[in-house]
Design a protein around this motif. Structure first.
Motif, PDB file in Angstrom:
ATOM      1  N   ASN A  10       9.878 -97.173   7.996  1.00 11.48           N
ATOM      2  CA  ASN A  10       9.827 -95.369   8.207  1.00 11.48           C
ATOM      3  C   ASN A  10       9.694 -94.771   9.800  1.00 11.48           C
ATOM      4  OD1 ASN A  10      11.112 -94.436   5.426  1.00 11.48           O
ATOM      5  ND2 ASN A  10       8.857 -95.098   4.699  1.00 11.48           N
ATOM      6  N   CYS A  11       8.996 -95.719  10.037  1.00 11.58           N
ATOM      7  CA  CYS A  11       8.788 -94.584  10.950  1.00 11.58           C
ATOM      8  C   CYS A  11       9.813 -94.952  12.424  1.00 11.58           C
ATOM      9  CB  CYS A  11       7.053 -94.847  11.640  1.00 11.58           C
ATOM     10  SG  CYS A  11       5.938 -93.647  11.265  1.00 11.58           S
ATOM     11  N   PHE A  52       0.898 -94.927   5.330  1.00 15.17           N
ATOM     12  CA  PHE A  52       0.528 -93.026   5.502  1.00 15.17           C
ATOM     13  C   PHE A  52       2.438 -92.716   4.886  1.00 15.17           C
ATOM     14  CE2 PHE A  52      -2.443 -94.203   9.106  1.00 15.17           C
ATOM     15  CZ  PHE A  52      -3.077 -93.006   8.715  1.00 15.17           C
ATOM     16  N   CYS A  53       3.376 -93.784   4.472  1.00 17.09           N
ATOM     17  CA  CYS A  53       4.759 -92.492   4.418  1.00 17.09           C
ATOM     18  C   CYS A  53       4.662 -93.028   3.574  1.00 17.09           C
ATOM     19  CB  CYS A  53       5.473 -93.413   5.670  1.00 17.09           C
ATOM     20  SG  CYS A  53       5.518 -95.019   5.036  1.00 17.09           S
ATOM     21  N   THR A  56       4.716 -89.955  -1.067  1.00 20.36           N
ATOM     22  CA  THR A  56       4.294 -89.062  -0.337  1.00 20.36           C
ATOM     23  C   THR A  56       5.301 -88.201  -0.413  1.00 20.36           C
ATOM     24  OG1 THR A  56       3.526 -87.931   0.722  1.00 20.36           O
ATOM     25  CG2 THR A  56       3.312 -89.051   1.739  1.00 20.36           C
ATOM     26  N   GLU A  58       5.882 -86.059   1.207  1.00 20.01           N
ATOM     27  CA  GLU A  58       6.263 -85.338   2.100  1.00 20.01           C
ATOM     28  C   GLU A  58       6.427 -86.433   3.446  1.00 20.01           C
ATOM     29  OE1 GLU A  58       2.693 -82.530   4.673  1.00 20.01           O
ATOM     30  OE2 GLU A  58       2.451 -83.308   3.122  1.00 20.01           O
ATOM     31  N   LYS A  59       7.381 -85.618   4.601  1.00 14.79           N
ATOM     32  CA  LYS A  59       8.007 -86.281   5.667  1.00 14.79           C
ATOM     33  C   LYS A  59       6.851 -86.725   6.174  1.00 14.79           C
ATOM     34  CE  LYS A  59      12.514 -86.618   4.798  1.00 14.79           C
ATOM     35  NZ  LYS A  59      13.054 -87.223   3.684  1.00 14.79           N
ATOM     36  N   VAL A  60       6.322 -88.062   6.802  1.00 13.29           N
ATOM     37  CA  VAL A  60       4.807 -87.619   7.447  1.00 13.29           C
ATOM     38  C   VAL A  60       5.156 -88.504   8.866  1.00 13.29           C
ATOM     39  CG1 VAL A  60       3.506 -87.194   6.006  1.00 13.29           C
ATOM     40  CG2 VAL A  60       4.134 -89.534   6.619  1.00 13.29           C
ATOM     41  N   ALA A  61       6.374 -89.536   8.661  1.00 19.75           N
ATOM     42  CA  ALA A  61       6.644 -90.261  10.372  1.00 19.75           C
ATOM     43  C   ALA A  61       7.275 -89.037  11.272  1.00 19.75           C
ATOM     44  CB  ALA A  61       7.942 -91.352   9.553  1.00 19.75           C
ATOM     45  N   ILE A  63       4.557 -91.779  12.821  1.00 15.91           N
ATOM     46  CA  ILE A  63       3.123 -91.710  13.240  1.00 15.91           C
ATOM     47  C   ILE A  63       2.565 -92.530  14.195  1.00 15.91           C
ATOM     48  CG2 ILE A  63       1.092 -92.707  12.045  1.00 15.91           C
ATOM     49  CD1 ILE A  63       2.245 -91.824   8.567  1.00 15.91           C
ATOM     50  N   PHE A  72       0.664 -87.149  12.573  1.00 15.76           N
ATOM     51  CA  PHE A  72       2.625 -87.329  11.478  1.00 15.76           C
ATOM     52  C   PHE A  72       3.090 -86.766  12.292  1.00 15.76           C
ATOM     53  CE2 PHE A  72      -1.014 -87.230   8.831  1.00 15.76           C
ATOM     54  CZ  PHE A  72      -1.463 -88.824   8.589  1.00 15.76           C
ATOM     55  N   HIS A  73       4.181 -86.516  11.727  1.00 19.63           N
ATOM     56  CA  HIS A  73       5.396 -86.259  12.428  1.00 19.63           C
ATOM     57  C   HIS A  73       5.459 -86.373  14.403  1.00 19.63           C
ATOM     58  CE1 HIS A  73       6.562 -84.039   8.762  1.00 19.63           C
ATOM     59  NE2 HIS A  73       5.609 -83.929   9.057  1.00 19.63           N
TER      60      HIS A  73
END
Ligand code: FES
Length: 89
Positions: A10-11, A52-53, A56, A58-61, A63, A72-73
């Motif tokens: 994801n990241c 973390f990804c 959830t 929510e999009k956090v990547a 990281i 995050f982001h």
């Protein structure tokens, strides 16, 4: 100062490699201009997904964990600013 960049899928999809490239450049800049920076070494590490990804909506990547604090982001600019603020004399 230790900076860890998540290179999980994801990241990576959301730009982790660009951040790693920018950190590489910043390490060069710091070593070429060592008089402007503290003695503290900038240590960069690529790490596996911290989870973390997951789980959830929510999009956090992407990281980045800088000095133990998860960002995050993360953007290259935000990460560079954090490092320069800490290491610049
Ligand atoms: S891929 Fe980066 S936190 Fe999961």
């Amino acid at each position: 100062m230790k900076v860890q960049v998540c290179v999980g899928s994801n990241c990576t999809l959301l730009g982790a490699m660009n951040i790693l490239d920018q950190l590489d450049d910043l390490q060069d800049i710091i070593s070429e201009n060592s008089d402007d920076y503290t003695e503290e070494v900038l240590e960069v590490e690529a790490i596996k997904c911290l989870g973390f990804c997951k789980g959830t909506e929510e999009k956090v990547a992407p990281i980045v964990v800088a000095d133990g604090e998860a960002m995050f982001h993360a953007t290259g600019q935000a990460v560079m600013e954090k490092i320069v603020n800490k290491l610049k004399k």
